[in-house]
Write a protein that holds these residues in place. Structure first.
Motif, short mmCIF file in Angstrom:
data_model
loop_
_atom_site.label_atom_id
_atom_site.label_comp_id
_atom_site.label_asym_id
_atom_site.label_seq_id
_atom_site.Cartn_x
_atom_site.Cartn_y
_atom_site.Cartn_z
N MET A 79 0.85 -1.18 0.00
CA MET A 79 0.00 0.00 0.00
C MET A 79 0.89 1.24 0.00
SD MET A 79 -3.16 -1.30 2.43
CE MET A 79 -2.76 -0.21 3.69
N PRO A 80 0.46 2.34 -0.64
CA PRO A 80 1.28 3.56 -0.71
C PRO A 80 1.70 4.09 0.66
CG PRO A 80 -0.57 3.72 -2.20
CD PRO A 80 -0.75 2.47 -1.42
N ILE A 81 0.87 3.92 1.66
CA ILE A 81 1.23 4.42 2.98
C ILE A 81 2.42 3.66 3.56
CG2 ILE A 81 -0.30 2.99 4.37
CD1 ILE A 81 -0.97 5.67 5.87
N GLU A 82 2.57 2.39 3.17
CA GLU A 82 3.72 1.61 3.63
C GLU A 82 5.00 2.09 2.99
OE1 GLU A 82 2.11 -2.79 4.72
OE2 GLU A 82 2.38 -2.36 2.60
N VAL A 83 4.95 2.63 1.79
CA VAL A 83 6.14 3.10 1.10
C VAL A 83 6.53 4.48 1.63
CG1 VAL A 83 7.07 3.75 -1.15
CG2 VAL A 83 5.59 1.76 -0.94
N ASN A 84 5.56 5.36 1.83
CA ASN A 84 5.85 6.72 2.28
C ASN A 84 6.36 6.77 3.71
OD1 ASN A 84 5.11 7.69 -0.18
ND2 ASN A 84 3.04 8.23 0.44
N LYS A 85 5.69 6.10 4.61
CA LYS A 85 6.12 6.08 6.01
C LYS A 85 6.98 4.85 6.20
CE LYS A 85 2.42 8.74 7.72
NZ LYS A 85 1.94 9.34 8.88
N GLU A 86 7.92 4.95 7.07
CA GLU A 86 8.83 3.83 7.24
C GLU A 86 8.15 2.74 8.06
OE1 GLU A 86 13.35 3.13 8.58
OE2 GLU A 86 12.83 4.87 7.41
N SER A 87 7.78 1.69 7.40
CA SER A 87 7.16 0.55 8.07
C SER A 87 8.22 -0.53 8.24
CB SER A 87 5.99 0.03 7.24
OG SER A 87 6.46 -0.50 6.04
N LEU A 88 7.89 -1.56 8.97
CA LEU A 88 8.81 -2.67 9.15
C LEU A 88 9.18 -3.30 7.81
CD1 LEU A 88 7.31 -4.42 12.29
CD2 LEU A 88 9.38 -3.05 12.16
N ARG A 89 8.24 -3.33 6.95
CA ARG A 89 8.45 -3.92 5.63
C ARG A 89 9.52 -3.15 4.85
NH1 ARG A 89 3.16 -5.10 2.06
NH2 ARG A 89 3.98 -6.84 0.90
N VAL A 90 9.46 -1.82 4.93
CA VAL A 90 10.42 -0.98 4.21
C VAL A 90 11.77 -0.99 4.94
CG1 VAL A 90 10.91 1.40 3.48
CG2 VAL A 90 8.62 0.45 3.21
N ARG A 91 11.73 -0.95 6.25
CA ARG A 91 12.96 -0.88 7.05
C ARG A 91 13.81 -2.13 6.87
NH1 ARG A 91 11.75 0.02 13.05
NH2 ARG A 91 10.62 1.74 12.12
N PHE A 92 13.19 -3.29 6.82
CA PHE A 92 13.94 -4.54 6.73
C PHE A 92 13.99 -5.09 5.30
CE2 PHE A 92 12.46 -4.58 11.19
CZ PHE A 92 13.71 -4.52 11.80
N TYR A 93 13.87 -4.22 4.34
CA TYR A 93 13.90 -4.62 2.93
C TYR A 93 15.29 -5.11 2.56
CZ TYR A 93 13.67 -4.32 -2.15
OH TYR A 93 13.72 -4.61 -3.48
N ASP A 94 15.35 -6.30 2.00
CA ASP A 94 16.62 -6.88 1.56
C ASP A 94 16.48 -7.17 0.07
OD1 ASP A 94 19.02 -8.26 1.26
OD2 ASP A 94 18.20 -10.13 2.11
N GLU A 95 17.19 -6.44 -0.76
CA GLU A 95 17.00 -6.55 -2.20
C GLU A 95 17.37 -7.93 -2.73
OE1 GLU A 95 18.05 -4.11 -6.26
OE2 GLU A 95 18.43 -3.19 -4.34
N VAL A 96 18.49 -8.47 -2.29
CA VAL A 96 18.93 -9.79 -2.78
C VAL A 96 17.94 -10.87 -2.32
CG1 VAL A 96 20.78 -11.51 -2.68
CG2 VAL A 96 21.35 -9.08 -2.81
N GLY A 97 17.57 -10.81 -1.05
CA GLY A 97 16.61 -11.78 -0.55
C GLY A 97 15.25 -11.62 -1.21
N ASN A 98 14.88 -10.38 -1.53
CA ASN A 98 13.61 -10.12 -2.19
C ASN A 98 13.58 -10.71 -3.59
OD1 ASN A 98 11.02 -8.98 -2.44
ND2 ASN A 98 11.89 -7.30 -3.63
N ILE A 99 14.68 -10.54 -4.32
CA ILE A 99 14.75 -11.08 -5.69
C ILE A 99 14.67 -12.60 -5.64
CG2 ILE A 99 16.24 -11.34 -7.70
CD1 ILE A 99 17.18 -8.45 -7.17
N ARG A 100 15.39 -13.21 -4.70
CA ARG A 100 15.37 -14.67 -4.55
C ARG A 100 13.96 -15.15 -4.21
NH1 ARG A 100 18.24 -15.66 -0.06
NH2 ARG A 100 20.11 -14.82 -1.03
N ALA A 101 13.31 -14.48 -3.25
CA ALA A 101 11.96 -14.86 -2.85
C ALA A 101 10.97 -14.67 -3.99
CB ALA A 101 11.52 -14.06 -1.63
N GLN A 102 11.17 -13.60 -4.76
CA GLN A 102 10.26 -13.34 -5.89
C GLN A 102 10.38 -14.42 -6.96
OE1 GLN A 102 10.79 -9.50 -7.68
NE2 GLN A 102 8.82 -9.59 -8.70
#
Length: 141
Positions: free
Chosen positions: A16-39
């Motif tokens: 949701m846009p509010i999760e991107v604008n405000k720092e949520s746990l999802r944004v704070r613990f974002y791991d690009e390499v792990g995200n690509i692997r999971a995707q």
């Protein structure tokens, strides 16, 4: 796990846009390499997830059809039966409207056509100019 329509269509979970604008746990613990692997792992199992969703949808439709058919009144008419016809078919007099009878007749079924369509005549033998569906009839008392 219930999948959203977005996830079934695009293979990823929406943020949701509010999760991107405000720092949520999802944004704070974002791991690009792990995200690509999971995707890529999720995209590999996406056809299976879609198939499971399709199976659930068909099962639900089947249950709904069974529930409807259990309550539905099965009617069939044969040639020379004398059913009543729904009164809201065709033109009505302006004086009748709301207080008019729901059924009119009796009429005689003269011919069975395909897929629950019937040709009908009045009791004098004059054939009515249109074709009627089985749902337009009611059994005469």
């Amino acid at each position: 796990m219930e999948e959203s329509p977005f996830q079934l269509a695009y293979g990823i979970e929406a943020m949701m846009p509010i999760e991107v604008n405000k720092e949520s746990l999802r944004v704070r613990f974002y791991d690009e390499v792990g995200n690509i692997r999971a995707q890529t792992e999720e995209l590999d199992i996406l056809p299976e997830v879609r198939e499971q969703a399709r199976i659930k949808e068909e099962a639900l439709k089947q249950r709904m059809a069974l529930r409807y058919n259990k309550k539905a009144i099965k009617r069939s008419f044969a040639t020379n039966d004398l059913p009543l016809i729904r009164n809201d078919i065709g033109t009505q007099k302006s004086s009748e409207r709301k207080l008019a009878a729901n059924w009119k007749g009796s009429y005689k079924i003269t011919k069975f056509l395909e897929k629950d369509y019937y040709k009908v005549s009045d009791l004098k033998g004059n054939e009515l100019p249109r074709v009627f569906l089985k749902g337009d009839f009611n059994e005469a008392p």
